[in-house]
Design an enzyme around this catalytic site. Structure first.
Site, PDB file in Angstrom:
ATOM      1  N   SER A 162       0.829  -1.202   0.000  1.00 53.10           N
ATOM      2  CA  SER A 162       0.000   0.000   0.000  1.00 53.10           C
ATOM      3  C   SER A 162       0.870   1.260   0.000  1.00 53.10           C
ATOM      4  CB  SER A 162      -0.953  -0.045   1.195  1.00 53.10           C
ATOM      5  OG  SER A 162      -1.914   0.974   1.111  1.00 53.10           O
ATOM      6  N   ASP A 208      -9.106  -4.159  -6.140  1.00 54.71           N
ATOM      7  CA  ASP A 208      -8.646  -3.163  -5.161  1.00 54.71           C
ATOM      8  C   ASP A 208      -9.479  -1.891  -5.289  1.00 54.71           C
ATOM      9  OD1 ASP A 208      -7.215  -1.377  -3.559  1.00 54.71           O
ATOM     10  OD2 ASP A 208      -5.268  -2.173  -4.178  1.00 54.71           O
ATOM     11  N   HIS A 240      -7.309  -5.032  -1.945  1.00 48.59           N
ATOM     12  CA  HIS A 240      -6.126  -4.268  -1.562  1.00 48.59           C
ATOM     13  C   HIS A 240      -5.309  -4.972  -0.483  1.00 48.59           C
ATOM     14  CE1 HIS A 240      -3.741  -0.635  -0.982  1.00 48.59           C
ATOM     15  NE2 HIS A 240      -3.979  -0.684   0.318  1.00 48.59           N
TER      16      HIS A 240
END
Length: 293
Positions: A162, A208, A240
């Site tokens: 991320s 995501d 995600h």
């Protein structure tokens, strides 16, 4: 092979700069070689295994003992019979701690790497800060850690999830002497990494909604220089948070990328060129074969 030599020249210049700054570096006994094979000949089963051929140990680094990042856990092969190893620093994502990546670090270490799974200074640190923290962790790992003599300082890599994935790209852009970068479902406000010179595997997730691949992973990949060894892998139907739990596709392809570019072990090229086919776990894989680094 020109790019391979150029990357090693950059690494050598970085080592000279660190030495001039008063940092003591640990040389690699195999520095004259051009390949650093560690472990037996690989197979699909071996890169997918939850544990590789190297027994590993773990040591904790308190955040109170370091500066520039939040401490973490180091995983490393217990035997030094194979010589020194490449090293990898891994950063978590926004609001997360190193526990979110704890499944991956020992898995990579067991394939013949020293892996530093770090915490950031705060869980809200942005990608550029996380990139700086990844580099600070590598500097600590190679100059001050208890395992520094096990590491080849010219063979270092970064990974992250991320915002840690965005930090991975930021770190690679800042330090071209790195040998590999693997952003996992990366997020960053910066969209262009045209100046990046580090072999990069970007892993995105098809479903995501936090860092949609159309706004993050794909533009990052497209912005990378045409002549760079690079790949884009998209996890079919994944969210995600796919990198936060055991995932064979992430692990196997990350291991192959690190082996190929950190260890210069061309035995792993078979897994990257042409790479994984579209399947129930992979919705897309794009790379530029043959790799030249």
């Amino acid at each position: 092979m020109k790019l391979f030599r150029a990357r090693n020249m950059v690494a050598a210049l970085a080592a000279v700069a660190l030495t001039a700054a008063g940092v003591t570096l640990v040389p690699d006994a195999n520095a004259a070689t051009t390949s650093y094979q560690r472990g037996p000949a690989p197979t699909t089963a071996s890169i997918q295994a939850t544990s590789g051929p190297f027994a590993t140990s773990q040591t904790n680094v308190s955040r109170l003992a370091v500066s520039g990042f939040g401490g973490g856990d180091i995983y490393y092969p217990t035997s030094t019979a194979s010589g020194t190893f490449g090293a990898v620093a891994i950063a978590p994502g926004y609001t997360a701690m190193r526990s979110s990546m704890a499944w991956l670090a020992p898995r990579i270490a067991s394939q013949g790497f020293v892996v530093f799974n770090i915490d950031t200074l705060t869980t809200s640190d942005q990608p550029a800060t996380r990139g700086t923290e990844l580099l600070a962790a590598l500097d600590y790992l190679t100059t001050r850690s208890t395992v520094r003599t096990r590491i080849d300082i010219t063979r270092l890599a970064v990974m992250g999830h991320s915002m840690g994935g965005g930090g991975t790209l930021e770190a690679a852009k800042s330090r071209p002497s790195l040998q590999a970068a693997i952003p996992l479902t990366p997020w960053d406000t910066t969209k262009s990494f045209a100046g990046l010179a580090v072999p990069t595997l970007i892993i995105g997730a098809q479903a995501d909604t936090i860092a949609p691949v159309a706004q993050h992973a794909k533009p990052f990949f497209t912005s990378l220089p045409a002549g760079l060894d690079k790949a884009y892998l998209e996890l079919a139907g994944a969210s995600h948070f796919a990198p936060n739990s055991s995932n064979t596709t992430i692990a196997a392809n990350s291991i192959a990328w690190l082996k190929r570019f950190v260890d210069d072990d061309t035995r792993y090229e078979q897994f990257l060129c042409p790479g994984p086919a579209v399947s129930t776990t992979v919705s897309q894989f794009t790379t530029n074969c043959p790799h030249i680094s």
